[in-house]
Design a protein around this motif. Sequence first.
Motif, PDB file in Angstrom:
ATOM      1  N   VAL A 114       0.852  -1.186   0.000  1.00 52.21           N
ATOM      2  CA  VAL A 114       0.000   0.000   0.000  1.00 52.21           C
ATOM      3  C   VAL A 114       0.887   1.234   0.000  1.00 52.21           C
ATOM      4  O   VAL A 114       1.771   1.366   0.846  1.00 52.21           O
ATOM      5  CB  VAL A 114      -0.928   0.033   1.237  1.00 52.21           C
ATOM      6  N   GLY A 115       0.653   2.124  -0.953  1.00 53.14           N
ATOM      7  CA  GLY A 115       1.373   3.391  -0.996  1.00 53.14           C
ATOM      8  C   GLY A 115       0.504   4.503  -0.442  1.00 53.14           C
ATOM      9  O   GLY A 115      -0.650   4.649  -0.844  1.00 53.14           O
ATOM     10  N   LEU A 116       1.039   5.261   0.503  1.00 48.20           N
ATOM     11  CA  LEU A 116       0.297   6.358   1.120  1.00 48.20           C
ATOM     12  C   LEU A 116       1.067   7.660   0.953  1.00 48.20           C
ATOM     13  O   LEU A 116       2.278   7.695   1.153  1.00 48.20           O
ATOM     14  CB  LEU A 116       0.095   6.098   2.614  1.00 48.20           C
ATOM     15  N   ALA A 117       0.362   8.724   0.605  1.00 51.14           N
ATOM     16  CA  ALA A 117       0.972  10.048   0.525  1.00 51.14           C
ATOM     17  C   ALA A 117      -0.054  11.064   1.019  1.00 51.14           C
ATOM     18  O   ALA A 117      -1.151  11.152   0.479  1.00 51.14           O
ATOM     19  CB  ALA A 117       1.395  10.368  -0.901  1.00 51.14           C
ATOM     20  N   GLY A 118       0.268  11.762   2.068  1.00 53.18           N
ATOM     21  CA  GLY A 118      -0.623  12.781   2.608  1.00 53.18           C
ATOM     22  C   GLY A 118      -1.470  12.266   3.755  1.00 53.18           C
ATOM     23  O   GLY A 118      -1.805  11.084   3.828  1.00 53.18           O
ATOM     24  N   THR A 119      -1.803  13.174   4.650  1.00 59.00           N
ATOM     25  CA  THR A 119      -2.559  12.827   5.849  1.00 59.00           C
ATOM     26  C   THR A 119      -3.912  12.209   5.522  1.00 59.00           C
ATOM     27  O   THR A 119      -4.348  11.272   6.199  1.00 59.00           O
ATOM     28  CB  THR A 119      -2.739  14.077   6.733  1.00 59.00           C
ATOM     29  N   ALA A 120      -4.591  12.678   4.480  1.00 59.04           N
ATOM     30  CA  ALA A 120      -5.904  12.134   4.129  1.00 59.04           C
ATOM     31  C   ALA A 120      -5.787  10.649   3.772  1.00 59.04           C
ATOM     32  O   ALA A 120      -6.644   9.847   4.149  1.00 59.04           O
ATOM     33  CB  ALA A 120      -6.515  12.916   2.975  1.00 59.04           C
ATOM     34  N   ALA A 121      -4.730  10.273   3.058  1.00 60.66           N
ATOM     35  CA  ALA A 121      -4.539   8.869   2.699  1.00 60.66           C
ATOM     36  C   ALA A 121      -4.265   8.021   3.934  1.00 60.66           C
ATOM     37  O   ALA A 121      -4.758   6.903   4.048  1.00 60.66           O
ATOM     38  CB  ALA A 121      -3.389   8.730   1.696  1.00 60.66           C
ATOM     39  N   PHE A 122      -3.482   8.564   4.871  1.00 59.93           N
ATOM     40  CA  PHE A 122      -3.202   7.834   6.108  1.00 59.93           C
ATOM     41  C   PHE A 122      -4.495   7.597   6.889  1.00 59.93           C
ATOM     42  O   PHE A 122      -4.739   6.498   7.375  1.00 59.93           O
ATOM     43  CB  PHE A 122      -2.197   8.598   6.970  1.00 59.93           C
TER      44      PHE A 122
END
Length: 130
Positions: free
Chosen positions: A61-69
């Motif tokens: 899983v790739g996450l970028a940015g607080t919203a994605a986290f």
Amino acid sequence: MARTLLVEILDHDADPVRLDQLSRNLLRDLRRLGLRTDRRPVEAPAGAKAASAVDISTLVVGLAGTAAFKAFVNGVFEWLGPRRGGLKISCGDRSVELSAATPGERRELLEWLLTCDGEAGDRSLDGRGD
């Protein structure tokens, strides 16, 4: 603040077919949240007929940015809700194992994810090591 996580489904009673089904369901659910998610690329060893159960049950899983986290944390706990077993989430050389959890543990997981590239070592959400 981009992170790549490995998410492994933990269900010791499940056979490879069931793990594959669970993995596909989690993959679909995380993609519906708009998260970059795929199966872990696996090459079976020479002579092997199939990948191992761990390979079948692990997603990248790739996450970028607080919203994605936040979407990831909410999606993981929604997915875990009705299921037995749990998930192992790895980021760099750190990992955490989860099952259904409280709202406080959701916040703690989010904080852990936001700092997961800084410190080394495994731990559980309650502060104990694995």
